[in-house]
Design a protein around this motif. Structure first.
Motif, PDB file in Angstrom:
ATOM      1  N   VAL A 173      29.693  44.904 -43.460  1.00 36.49           N
ATOM      2  CA  VAL A 173      30.298  43.816 -42.715  1.00 36.49           C
ATOM      3  C   VAL A 173      29.770  42.492 -43.272  1.00 36.49           C
ATOM      4  O   VAL A 173      28.571  42.333 -43.504  1.00 36.49           O
ATOM      5  N   LEU A 174      30.675  41.558 -43.493  1.00 38.33           N
ATOM      6  CA  LEU A 174      30.324  40.270 -44.110  1.00 38.33           C
ATOM      7  C   LEU A 174      30.275  39.176 -43.047  1.00 38.33           C
ATOM      8  O   LEU A 174      31.140  39.097 -42.174  1.00 38.33           O
ATOM      9  N   THR A 175      29.247  38.307 -43.110  1.00 36.00           N
ATOM     10  CA  THR A 175      29.140  37.116 -42.267  1.00 36.00           C
ATOM     11  C   THR A 175      28.976  35.903 -43.185  1.00 36.00           C
ATOM     12  O   THR A 175      28.736  36.068 -44.383  1.00 36.00           O
ATOM     13  N   PRO A 176      29.101  34.686 -42.663  1.00 38.84           N
ATOM     14  CA  PRO A 176      28.939  33.518 -43.542  1.00 38.84           C
ATOM     15  C   PRO A 176      27.576  33.429 -44.215  1.00 38.84           C
ATOM     16  O   PRO A 176      27.445  32.767 -45.239  1.00 38.84           O
ATOM     17  N   GLN A 177      26.544  34.104 -43.620  1.00 38.23           N
ATOM     18  CA  GLN A 177      25.201  34.014 -44.174  1.00 38.23           C
ATOM     19  C   GLN A 177      24.730  35.282 -44.866  1.00 38.23           C
ATOM     20  O   GLN A 177      23.964  35.204 -45.820  1.00 38.23           O
ATOM     21  N   PHE A 178      25.189  36.455 -44.396  1.00 34.66           N
ATOM     22  CA  PHE A 178      24.661  37.720 -44.925  1.00 34.66           C
ATOM     23  C   PHE A 178      25.753  38.761 -45.097  1.00 34.66           C
ATOM     24  O   PHE A 178      26.835  38.659 -44.497  1.00 34.66           O
ATOM     25  N   LEU A 179      25.410  39.771 -45.891  1.00 38.98           N
ATOM     26  CA  LEU A 179      26.196  40.991 -45.977  1.00 38.98           C
ATOM     27  C   LEU A 179      25.326  42.116 -45.429  1.00 38.98           C
ATOM     28  O   LEU A 179      24.216  42.352 -45.927  1.00 38.98           O
ATOM     29  N   HIS A 180      25.802  42.797 -44.391  1.00 37.99           N
ATOM     30  CA  HIS A 180      25.071  43.911 -43.790  1.00 37.99           C
ATOM     31  C   HIS A 180      25.732  45.213 -44.224  1.00 37.99           C
ATOM     32  O   HIS A 180      26.956  45.380 -44.060  1.00 37.99           O
ATOM     33  N   VAL A 181      24.953  46.147 -44.733  1.00 40.33           N
ATOM     34  CA  VAL A 181      25.460  47.417 -45.257  1.00 40.33           C
ATOM     35  C   VAL A 181      24.664  48.554 -44.624  1.00 40.33           C
ATOM     36  O   VAL A 181      23.425  48.479 -44.538  1.00 40.33           O
TER      37      VAL A 181
END
Length: 797
Positions: A173-181
């Motif tokens: 899942v992508l956010t403006p600050q991070f990518l969480h995998v």
């Protein structure tokens, strides 16, 4: 409407994504056909182990090229039709095909896409109402089990980041600050480059000497990893990561063992279980670490690399900067409780990056300047950060010198202390001595010790002597009050060389303060000692685009202390000197009008110049083609002028010289010349010169015959040539005959003028034409000689 296509093997589905403004976008995934090598028309076959497989090549098509994928798209609306839905169009942006033979893992199962997401970033105009915010950038992320791709699909379509996972991923899942995998056992967090790309979409000029931003191509890095048992699904909501896990029976048994521990979740994770549901399912809500806290951690960690001066320190601080920048670009930034802290952190991160690019030997050393500017630090504060008390360092990195050079060469409203200014001299003497003259002329260096400056300049002069160094030494001598030394330095070069030297350092003549030109004591001294040099230097500055015309006007007015309504002679000298070298027509006409206006004002107001002009009319005629030789008929008229005009002879002759040339546009100058048209013989010359330039020869002759007939023939001899020669007999001859008949023998000037006109007509006309011009009531004895001459000329020809 925007469509994205990703080909993978052997997964085929359609996913509907939520979109702002209640629109819907469809992303299509098509399976890659694996076929036997039996021609393009063969259908897809079930693979067998002994068959030879041919796969299509991997393909990436960006922007308009993605149309080449030839996949037809049909728009299907999921809501009732409106006016807006009628305007929907398909625009191809991205096509990418993956194939098993390009995968390092070699199996079709490992090339399946499992996550796709569109991330919008909005304009940072925080005054906008939320439901009216304007889209700035759009990012597309999709992931395979072992690699993820992040594309920018805004103004340009380009791949900005590639993520390589250490384990097989399940979802991302992508956010403006991070990518969480998530993988089978943990939750990983990666940095993203969305804020760097969006910042450049918002401001195309961000990479300048004023602003900077870490590059989009900066390598991504893993921030942290958290252990979980059986992660199955993940999503993001505001400051929370929502994680669904499913532990198998053996996993639950294993989890109960005391040796198994999950780190860094105790305070941030809430677990909810339902005893009636299937055992092993867990829902976690993970509170993400605040931007400020994570920023502080990254800054603290960067200090590990600070002393070794590696690129790792810059990389980590750039990550911290992008983290804060993404938070500042959030539409809800103004409502954030951390607003002030975030702004402070942003400026602080800029200062840290400025320190790195100043201290480290890096190819991007020039970035020290924009980052320090964005930090809001003054030059004095930067000096304190980089130079310790009693520091005798002998080498300075390029970034630090680049920052100091540009900052001190600008018109900053900051004055360094005497100690700091002298330290700056020492730095440049060691690192870049050629810059010393320019640095000494900076407004920031007003408190420098002039004696110390002269000593450093003498060292530089021994190595690389120049006119600029000499001028700067003279300036410093004047600051010390040593007029003898100042004049000695000025006398070591010819005036021409000195004038050209000022183009190398224009601030020796003037300084800026709050947008106003303030003359230095050096300029005042030049005005008193060598006004010609001051004018020549200012001309050289203007010609080299170092000073504007209006700026020079203000400079001379302030230098001479004149009121607004009075133009100092030194400024007129500057205009006259600039006319010699000016080549731009627009500026040329402006200058011609200015000097014309000043000559007229002085003559009409009987106002003498406040100082002796540097050039006489003869000087200007010899040096400037915009001043012409004064015509004989003008000289004839002026020989009968009033004695009172002698006091203004120079201005009168310069004005007449200008009008005798072909440079000035007469029509715009007529209102300027109006006050002189009735001013005796001076006014007559101006009136006749203007009429002549406008082609009104008969009007000019009327003026001369009425007010100064002595000059009529001289005027005709000079002006009535070529196509205008017929005016001799069509206008001048009849007028002279009429005026002579009225005055009789009482005006010998008219009689002599008439004889001269008859001589010209007799030479130019046929006998019959000449006879037709003679008055019927004239005295035959008077005209007979001219008639005889015309007849003889005809017989001879």
């Amino acid at each position: 409407m925007t469509a994205f296509f990703f080909d993978s093997q052997p997964f085929a589905t359609q996913v509907a994504l939520d979109w702002p403004y209640n629109e819907e976008f469809t992303c299509s995934f098509r399976n890659l056909d694996c076929v036997k090598d039996e021609g393009p028309s063969m259908p897809t076959l079930q693979l067998e182990l002994d068959e030879f497989i041919v796969c299509q090549k991997p393909v990436e098509l960006l922007g308009e090229e993605s149309k080449l994928c030839e996949i037809p798209i049909t728009l299907e609306s999921t809501e009732l039709p409106t006016e807006d839905t009628k305007c929907f169009q398909v625009r191809y942006l991205l096509f990418r095909r993956f194939t098993p033979d390009q995968s390092p893992f070699g199996f079709c199962e490992e090339t399946k896409l499992h996550s796709v997401q569109l991330l919008p970033v909005y304009q940072t105009d925080h005054e906008e109402i939320e439901n009216k915010r304007e889209l700035l950038s759009l990012f597309c992320f999709f992931s395979l089990p072992h690699v993820g791709y992040l594309y920018s699909v805004g103004k340009l379509v380009e791949l900005i980041s590639t993520y390589q996972y250490s384990e097989k991923s399940e979802q991302a899942v992508l956010t403006p600050q991070f990518l969480h995998v998530i993988t089978s056992e943990n939750l990983q967090c990666f940095t993203v480059r969305c804020s760097a790309a969006a910042a450049r979409d918002e401001d195309p000029y961000i990479d300048t000497t004023v602003k900077a931003c870490p590059p989009v191509a900066l390598d991504v890095c893993t921030l942290r990893m958290q252990l979980f048992i059986g992660p199955r699904a993940i999503c993001h909501f505001k400051n929370h990561i929502i994680l669904l896990t499913k532990a198998d029976t053996e996993d639950i048994t294993e989890r109960r063992k005391p040796t198994r521990r999950i780190s860094r979740k105790a305070d941030s994770i809430k677990s909810r279980t339902n005893s009636e549901s299937e055992p092993g399912w867990n829902l976690y809500i993970i509170n993400t670490v605040s931007t400020i806290q994570l920023y502080r951690e990254m800054v603290d960690y960067s200090r590990i690399y600070e002393n070794v001066k590696t690129e790792s320190c810059i990389h980590l601080l750039s990550e911290a900067h992008l983290l804060v920048r993404a938070a500042v670009m959030d539409p809800h930034f103004l409502k954030s409780d951390e607003k002030e802290e975030l702004l402070k952190a942003f400026r602080e991160s800029c200062a840290f990056l400025g320190d790195c690019y100043s201290r480290f030997d890096t190819k991007d050393y020039h970035l020290a300047l924009p980052y320090y500017r964005m930090s809001g630090l003054s030059v004095t504060e930067v000096l304190k950060r980089l130079i310790s008390e009693g520091d005798e360092i002998q080498t300075y990195e390029r970034g630090f010198i680049f920052y100091l050079t540009h900052s001190l060469n600008e018109d900053l409203n900051e004055e360094l202390s005497k100690e700091s200014a002298n330290k700056v001299l020492q730095i440049f003497c060691l690192a870049d001595p050629v810059q010393l003259p320019h640095i000494l002329c900076s407004p920031c260096m007003r408190n420098v010790c002039p004696l110390t400056a002269v000593k450093y300049l003498q060292k530089v002069e021994k190595i690389m002597p120049s006119v600029v160094v000499t001028l700067t030494k003279a300036f410093m001598a004047l600051k010390m009050g040593d007029l003898t030394m100042c004049e000695h330095e000025m006398g070591s070069y010819k005036e021409t060389a000195l004038a050209s030297g000022f183009t190398g350092q224009p601030k020796l003549l003037r300084q800026r303060k709050e947008g106003i030109v303030v003359p230095t004591e050096f300029a005042v001294h030049l005005k008193e000692m060598q006004p010609g040099l001051l004018v020549a230097a200012t001309v050289a500055l203007h010609e080299n685009s170092k000073i504007e015309l209006e700026e020079a006007d203000t400079f001379f007015k302030m230098l001479c202390g004149n009121s607004e309504n009075t133009i100092p002679q030194l400024l007129v000298d500057f205009w006259e000197a600039l006319l010699v070298v000016c080549s731009q027509e627009e500026i040329l006409q402006e200058l011609l009008l200015r000097v014309t206006s000043q000559y007229v004002w002085r003559i009409s107001k009987r106002q003498l110049p406040d100082s002796k002009p540097l050039k006489t009319t003869e000087d200007l005629i010899n040096s400037c083609n915009h001043f012409g030789l004064i015509f004989p008929w003008v000289t004839s008229i002026m020989s009968m002028a009033s004695p009172s005009d002698e006091d203004y002879h120079e201005d009168i002759s310069k004005l007449q010289s200008l009008l005798c040339s072909q440079s000035i546009n007469i029509a715009p100058a007529l209102p300027v010349l109006e006050p002189l048209t009735e001013a005796g013989n001076v006014g007559l010359t101006i009136h006749v010169l203007c009429s002549t330039r406008l082609g009104r020869y008969e009007e000019a002759l009327d003026q001369l015959l009425r007010r100064c007939p002595d000059a009529a023939v001289l005027y005709a001899q000079h002006e009535l040539k070529g196509d205008n020669r017929a005016v001799w007999w069509n206008k001048l001859l009849p007028e002279l005959c009429k005026r002579t008949r009225l005055t009789g023998n009482d005006c010998p000037v008219l009689i002599s003028s008439l004889k001269e006109t008859l001589s010209v007509a007799a030479m130019e006309l046929e006998l019959r034409d000449f006879l037709s011009l003679l008055p019927e009531d004239g005295t035959a004895a008077f005209f007979l000689p001219h008639l005889l001459h015309c007849s003889q000329r005809r017989l001879l020809t």
